[in-house]
Write a protein that holds these residues in place. Structure first.
Motif, PDB file in Angstrom:
ATOM      1  N   UNK A 153       3.862  20.701 -26.308  1.00 20.41           N
ATOM      2  CA  UNK A 153       3.236  21.982 -26.636  1.00 20.41           C
ATOM      3  C   UNK A 153       3.861  22.511 -27.922  1.00 20.41           C
ATOM      4  N   UNK A 154       3.027  22.855 -28.877  1.00 21.31           N
ATOM      5  CA  UNK A 154       3.482  23.318 -30.182  1.00 21.31           C
ATOM      6  C   UNK A 154       3.650  24.835 -30.141  1.00 21.31           C
ATOM      7  N   UNK A 155       4.871  25.303 -30.310  1.00 20.42           N
ATOM      8  CA  UNK A 155       5.153  26.726 -30.250  1.00 20.42           C
ATOM      9  C   UNK A 155       4.735  27.455 -31.519  1.00 20.42           C
ATOM     10  N   UNK A 156       4.858  28.790 -31.531  1.00 19.08           N
ATOM     11  CA  UNK A 156       4.465  29.599 -32.697  1.00 19.08           C
ATOM     12  C   UNK A 156       5.216  29.220 -33.963  1.00 19.08           C
ATOM     13  N   UNK A 157       6.459  28.729 -33.826  1.00 21.19           N
ATOM     14  CA  UNK A 157       7.254  28.358 -34.990  1.00 21.19           C
ATOM     15  C   UNK A 157       7.096  26.877 -35.340  1.00 21.19           C
ATOM     16  N   UNK A 210       2.310  29.118 -20.775  1.00 24.53           N
ATOM     17  CA  UNK A 210       1.953  30.404 -21.370  1.00 24.53           C
ATOM     18  C   UNK A 210       3.073  31.409 -21.184  1.00 24.53           C
ATOM     19  N   UNK A 211       3.698  31.397 -20.010  1.00 21.06           N
ATOM     20  CA  UNK A 211       4.809  32.327 -19.740  1.00 21.06           C
ATOM     21  C   UNK A 211       5.997  32.033 -20.653  1.00 21.06           C
ATOM     22  N   UNK A 212       6.266  30.751 -20.884  1.00 21.99           N
ATOM     23  CA  UNK A 212       7.369  30.375 -21.762  1.00 21.99           C
ATOM     24  C   UNK A 212       7.105  30.804 -23.197  1.00 21.99           C
ATOM     25  N   UNK A 213       5.864  30.620 -23.653  1.00 23.10           N
ATOM     26  CA  UNK A 213       5.524  30.951 -25.035  1.00 23.10           C
ATOM     27  C   UNK A 213       5.573  32.457 -25.291  1.00 23.10           C
ATOM     28  N   UNK A 214       5.387  33.256 -24.252  1.00 27.57           N
ATOM     29  CA  UNK A 214       5.390  34.716 -24.408  1.00 27.57           C
ATOM     30  C   UNK A 214       6.737  35.336 -24.033  1.00 27.57           C
ATOM     31  N   UNK A 215       7.737  34.506 -23.762  1.00 31.86           N
ATOM     32  CA  UNK A 215       9.045  35.021 -23.356  1.00 31.86           C
ATOM     33  C   UNK A 215       9.658  35.840 -24.485  1.00 31.86           C
ATOM     34  N   UNK A 216      10.350  36.945 -24.155  1.00 32.67           N
ATOM     35  CA  UNK A 216      10.991  37.766 -25.191  1.00 32.67           C
ATOM     36  C   UNK A 216      11.978  36.951 -26.003  1.00 32.67           C
ATOM     37  N   UNK A 217      12.007  37.196 -27.306  1.00 36.54           N
ATOM     38  CA  UNK A 217      12.932  36.503 -28.174  1.00 36.54           C
ATOM     39  C   UNK A 217      12.479  35.141 -28.634  1.00 36.54           C
ATOM     40  N   UNK A 218      11.294  34.715 -28.164  1.00 40.49           N
ATOM     41  CA  UNK A 218      10.800  33.404 -28.544  1.00 40.49           C
ATOM     42  C   UNK A 218       9.850  33.472 -29.723  1.00 40.49           C
ATOM     43  N   UNK A 219       9.529  34.683 -30.175  1.00 42.57           N
ATOM     44  CA  UNK A 219       8.553  34.804 -31.247  1.00 42.57           C
ATOM     45  C   UNK A 219       7.194  34.342 -30.790  1.00 42.57           C
ATOM     46  N   UNK A 220       6.931  34.570 -29.496  1.00 38.90           N
ATOM     47  CA  UNK A 220       5.714  34.039 -28.891  1.00 38.90           C
ATOM     48  C   UNK A 220       4.458  34.648 -29.460  1.00 38.90           C
TER      49      UNK A 220
END
Length: 232
Positions: A75-79, A121-131
């Motif tokens: 899964x490709x994150x926001x960064x 989805x929960x991991x990508x929106x976690x605080x501090x992740x720049x989700x």
């Protein structure tokens, strides 16, 4: 696959294809949620020449071997990083979701790919992740739709759809509005040639229900038209 990660044990071609199909279901659901992912396929290929003293290269016979390794869905994150990886258990056939927040993979049964998407989805929106922000809550997007509709005129509910078609389809609300259903197992080339679909959509639950009923009727017709094999 990252070079720093140990290569997983090899599998046969049939197992690799089955795992690839299961991961493809998750990938389609992630795409519908606006989450990018990439499926990695790894093979090991080796070639060597037999030690024959009387023959010189290139006349020596060449032997080779090829190993297939289980596919991985990254899964490709926001960064742009790969924080979440999804694989399939070699024995259980369950999804294994590797998250940076947990030391061991989360196990999700193969009949519930939507739960893999929820974990991701929960991991990508976690605080501090720049989700990423929820596309359904951005300006101009519709608010989440209630999963129930009034029953006074025989309207269809999400629970009705999941009870009737949940074993074969994953039903969810679409980001841009409306509803969609994705098959848990992709149709064969034969089924696709006869008009069966992997994904059906509807502006309302009622319309989606009619489309899924049409798929069910078409499946029955295909089976009825299939030529029977004579016993030898």
């Amino acid at each position: 696959m990252d070079n720093c990660r140990a290569t997983r044990p090899s599998v046969d071609e049939a197992t690799s294809e089955d795992q690839d199909k299961a991961l493809a279901v998750v990938q389609r659901l992630l795409k519908e949620r606006g989450i990018r992912s990439r499926c990695h396929h790894t093979i090991s290929l080796g070639m060597f020449a037999s030690r024959t003293d009387e023959l010189t290269w290139p006349n020596r016979p060449v032997r080779s071997w090829l190993d297939r390794h289980p596919p991985e869905l990254a899964v490709i994150g926001p960064q742009g990083g790969h924080d979440v990886t999804v694989t399939m258990g070699s024995r259980s056939g369950s999804y294994l979701v590797s998250l940076p927040s947990t030391p061991d993979p989360q196990i999700v049964r193969s009949e519930h790919p939507e739960k893999v998407v929820a974990l991701t989805d929960r991991q990508e929106r976690a605080p501090g992740k720049g989700g990423r922000s929820d596309p359904r809550r951005t300006a101009g997007a519709r608010e989440p739709v209630s999963t129930e509709t009034p029953r006074g005129n025989g309207a269809v509910t999400l629970a009705d759809l999941r009870t009737r078609h949940g074993r074969a389809w994953i039903v969810s609300d679409a980001i841009g509005g409306g509803w969609y259903a994705v098959r848990r197992v992709m149709v064969s080339a034969h089924g696709s040639a006869h008009g069966l679909s992997d994904v059906r959509c509807g502006a309302t639950l009622g319309e989606l229900a009619r489309n899924l009923e049409a798929e069910t009727r078409l499946e029955s017709q295909i089976w009825m038209r299939a030529p029977s094999q004579r016993a030898s």
